[in-house]
Design an enzyme around this catalytic site. Structure first.
Site, PDB file in Angstrom:
ATOM      1  N   SER A 103      24.202  52.072  32.134  1.00 44.68           N
ATOM      2  CA  SER A 103      24.836  52.586  32.890  1.00 44.68           C
ATOM      3  C   SER A 103      25.136  53.345  34.002  1.00 44.68           C
ATOM      4  CB  SER A 103      26.938  51.703  32.933  1.00 44.68           C
ATOM      5  OG  SER A 103      27.058  52.465  34.377  1.00 44.68           O
TER       6      SER A 103
ATOM      7  N   TYR B 141      34.579  50.241  28.815  1.00 43.12           N
ATOM      8  CA  TYR B 141      33.486  50.420  29.201  1.00 43.12           C
ATOM      9  C   TYR B 141      32.384  51.464  28.945  1.00 43.12           C
ATOM     10  CZ  TYR B 141      29.794  49.557  32.746  1.00 43.12           C
ATOM     11  OH  TYR B 141      28.504  48.939  33.849  1.00 43.12           O
TER      12      TYR B 141
HETATM   13  N1  LIG Z   1      27.670  46.570  39.429  1.00 46.54           N
HETATM   14  C1  LIG Z   1      27.742  48.062  39.288  1.00 46.54           C
HETATM   15  O1  LIG Z   1      28.291  49.295  39.897  1.00 46.54           O
HETATM   16  C2  LIG Z   1      27.209  48.283  37.864  1.00 46.54           C
HETATM   17  C3  LIG Z   1      27.085  49.700  37.869  1.00 46.54           C
HETATM   18  C4  LIG Z   1      25.812  49.691  36.322  1.00 46.54           C
HETATM   19  C5  LIG Z   1      26.256  48.899  35.848  1.00 46.54           C
HETATM   20  N2  LIG Z   1      26.540  47.760  35.556  1.00 46.54           N
HETATM   21  C6  LIG Z   1      25.694  46.245  35.019  1.00 46.54           C
HETATM   22  O2  LIG Z   1      25.169  45.158  35.639  1.00 46.54           O
HETATM   23  C7  LIG Z   1      25.232  44.641  34.253  1.00 46.54           C
HETATM   24  C8  LIG Z   1      25.627  43.301  35.120  1.00 46.54           C
HETATM   25  O3  LIG Z   1      26.238  43.502  36.063  1.00 46.54           O
HETATM   26  P1  LIG Z   1      27.124  43.231  37.423  1.00 46.54           P
HETATM   27  O4  LIG Z   1      27.309  43.926  38.136  1.00 46.54           O
HETATM   28  O5  LIG Z   1      25.527  41.827  38.555  1.00 46.54           O
HETATM   29  O6  LIG Z   1      28.482  42.518  37.716  1.00 46.54           O
HETATM   30  P2  LIG Z   1      28.721  41.017  37.615  1.00 46.54           P
HETATM   31  O7  LIG Z   1      28.280  40.284  39.246  1.00 46.54           O
HETATM   32  O8  LIG Z   1      30.280  41.389  37.367  1.00 46.54           O
HETATM   33  O9  LIG Z   1      28.087  39.839  36.788  1.00 46.54           O
HETATM   34  C9  LIG Z   1      28.003  40.307  35.235  1.00 46.54           C
HETATM   35  C10 LIG Z   1      27.392  39.202  34.596  1.00 46.54           C
HETATM   36  O10 LIG Z   1      28.373  39.492  33.278  1.00 46.54           O
HETATM   37  C11 LIG Z   1      28.562  37.897  32.896  1.00 46.54           C
HETATM   38  N3  LIG Z   1      29.411  38.310  31.445  1.00 46.54           N
HETATM   39  C12 LIG Z   1      30.517  38.513  31.186  1.00 46.54           C
HETATM   40  N4  LIG Z   1      30.783  37.804  30.166  1.00 46.54           N
HETATM   41  C13 LIG Z   1      29.737  38.166  29.128  1.00 46.54           C
HETATM   42  C14 LIG Z   1      30.020  37.333  27.937  1.00 46.54           C
HETATM   43  N5  LIG Z   1      30.948  36.628  27.185  1.00 46.54           N
HETATM   44  N6  LIG Z   1      28.446  36.182  28.013  1.00 46.54           N
HETATM   45  C15 LIG Z   1      28.131  36.337  29.016  1.00 46.54           C
HETATM   46  N7  LIG Z   1      27.923  36.813  30.238  1.00 46.54           N
HETATM   47  C16 LIG Z   1      28.937  37.366  29.944  1.00 46.54           C
HETATM   48  C17 LIG Z   1      28.973  37.549  33.890  1.00 46.54           C
HETATM   49  O11 LIG Z   1      29.937  36.350  33.953  1.00 46.54           O
HETATM   50  P3  LIG Z   1      31.569  35.694  33.748  1.00 46.54           P
HETATM   51  O12 LIG Z   1      30.755  35.616  35.719  1.00 46.54           O
HETATM   52  O13 LIG Z   1      31.245  34.450  33.167  1.00 46.54           O
HETATM   53  O14 LIG Z   1      31.618  36.718  33.951  1.00 46.54           O
HETATM   54  C18 LIG Z   1      28.099  38.354  35.246  1.00 46.54           C
HETATM   55  O15 LIG Z   1      27.172  36.249  34.618  1.00 46.54           O
HETATM   56  C19 LIG Z   1      26.593  44.654  33.171  1.00 46.54           C
HETATM   57  O16 LIG Z   1      25.427  44.942  32.189  1.00 46.54           O
HETATM   58  C20 LIG Z   1      26.752  46.279  33.941  1.00 46.54           C
HETATM   59  O17 LIG Z   1      27.621  46.582  33.461  1.00 46.54           O
HETATM   60  C21 LIG Z   1      27.353  47.432  36.948  1.00 46.54           C
END
Ligand SMILES: NC(=O)c1ccc[n+]([C@@H]2O[C@H](COP(=O)([O-])OP(=O)(O)OC[C@H]3O[C@@H](n4cnc5c(N)ncnc54)[C@H](OP(=O)(O)O)[C@@H]3O)[C@@H](O)[C@H]2O)c1
Length: 285
Positions: A138, A151
């Site tokens: 991130s 985080y």
């Molecule tokens: N969206 C942003 O603005 C942003 C920015 C920077 C980085 N990121 C990174 O992008 C990645 C994906 O996030 P996203 O934005 O797509 O958010 P998201 O829609 O909340 O997706 C996160 C995913 O991680 C899963 N997860 C959470 N805890 C877990 C565990 N214990 N074991 C396995 N899976 C788990 C969630 O599953 P559940 O549905 O079961 O909770 C969900 O499938 C993350 O690493 C996040 O830090 C996102």
């Protein structure tokens, strides 16, 4: 195609929503054999309905990690070309308001589970003599924002672990890349809000007023930050990290990541703090 003339295989964590789901579907459409994993049974069923090879994997649980990788290898014939470590969540809250077990829980998923899965996959990749590993970090792995300490620290730790691993993997034909997204449309804020409600004691915090503003941001409909991109922007970088002869060490996604990575290099520490405090105030207005 891989060296055995079969489809390239990739395991992805956190495919229930957002970036993981988008990358799983996008890579399958590009001819990859995708093992799309999710934490909950109903999400595995949803992924299967979408025509993906889906399985359960909870990063906070060692037995789940071992079982999931065992299943992948049984299906693939013992090889795995790539791993996209994507699953994670954000625990909001001031550093002073984080109980030890809440911080530990954040690290169990975002760092320890990712590390454990990566080490197991590395054993497979070393045997087969090649592999690509991509960590979804991130912009908050590069710079900090207030009230994101759990985080921030988990992603800073992921950056450190990955930088070390890259040095240790030199010359192995196993490449590791970091993706650094800024704001991307997903369920991230909704999931963070649930963690905030579960773990932060607003009533007894000196930051009560700030939390009220934060609640508005976390529950706002539509993009909460300027320059938000759809998850396809991450997919493009994942494809490059998988296919380029020399994948990049870090892939920046969104304007804020380019901006903050540059400011971090140029500004003195207190100058950068000043900018980040203003960004945070603007966010919570
Ligand atoms: N969206 C942003 O603005 C942003 C920015 C920077 C980085 N990121 C990174 O992008 C990645 C994906 O996030 P996203 O934005 O797509 O958010 P998201 O829609 O909340 O997706 C996160 C995913 O991680 C899963 N997860 C959470 N805890 C877990 C565990 N214990 N074991 C396995 N899976 C788990 C969630 O599953 P559940 O549905 O079961 O909770 C969900 O499938 C993350 O690493 C996040 O830090 C996102």
């Amino acid at each position: 195609m891989n060296q055995n003339n079969t489809k390239q295989t990739i395991l992805i964590t956190g495919c229930s929503s957002g970036i993981g789901l988008c990358v799983a579907e996008g890579l399958q459409a590009r001819g990859y054999r995708v093992f799309a994993s999710a934490r909950k049974a109903e999400d595995v069923a949803m992924l299967q309905r979408k025509g993906l090879e889906a399985l359960r994997l909870d990063l906070a649980n060692s037995a789940s990690i071992a079982a999931a990788l065992g299943e992948v290898l049984a299906r693939s014939g013992g090889t795995l070309d790539a791993l996209f470590n994507n699953g994670a969540y954000g625990q909001p809250g001031a550093v002073e308001d984080l109980r030890r077990e809440v911080l530990r829980e954040q690290f169990e998923t975002n760092l320890f589970g990712t590390h454990e899965l990566t080490c197991k996959v590395l054993a497979v990749m070393r045997r087969q003599g090649h592999g690509r590993i991509i960590h979804n970090s991130s912009v908050l792995g590069l710079v900090a924002l207030p009230f994101r300490g759990a985080y921030n620290s988990s992603k800073f730790a992921l950056e450190g672990l990955t930088d070390t691993l890259r040095l240790e993997l030199h010359g192995t034909n196993i490449h590791i890349s970091l993706i650094e997204p800024g704001p991307v449309t997903s369920r991230f804020r909704a999931n963070a809000f649930a963690k905030y409600r579960e773990n932060i004691d607003k009533a007894n915090s000196p930051f009560r007023q700030t939390y009220e503003a934060m609640e508005r941001r976390l529950t706002k409909e539509g993009p909460a930050a300027p320059f938000t991109l759809p998850p396809q922007a991450v997919l493009e970088k994942v494809v490059h990290a998988l296919q380029a002869k020399r994948p990049k060490v870090r892939y920046y996604v969104t304007f804020p990541t380019y901006l903050f990575a540059t400011l971090k290099r140029l500004l003195p520490h207190r100058g950068l703090d000043w900018v980040l405090r203003r960004v945070s105030r603007g966010e919570n207005r």
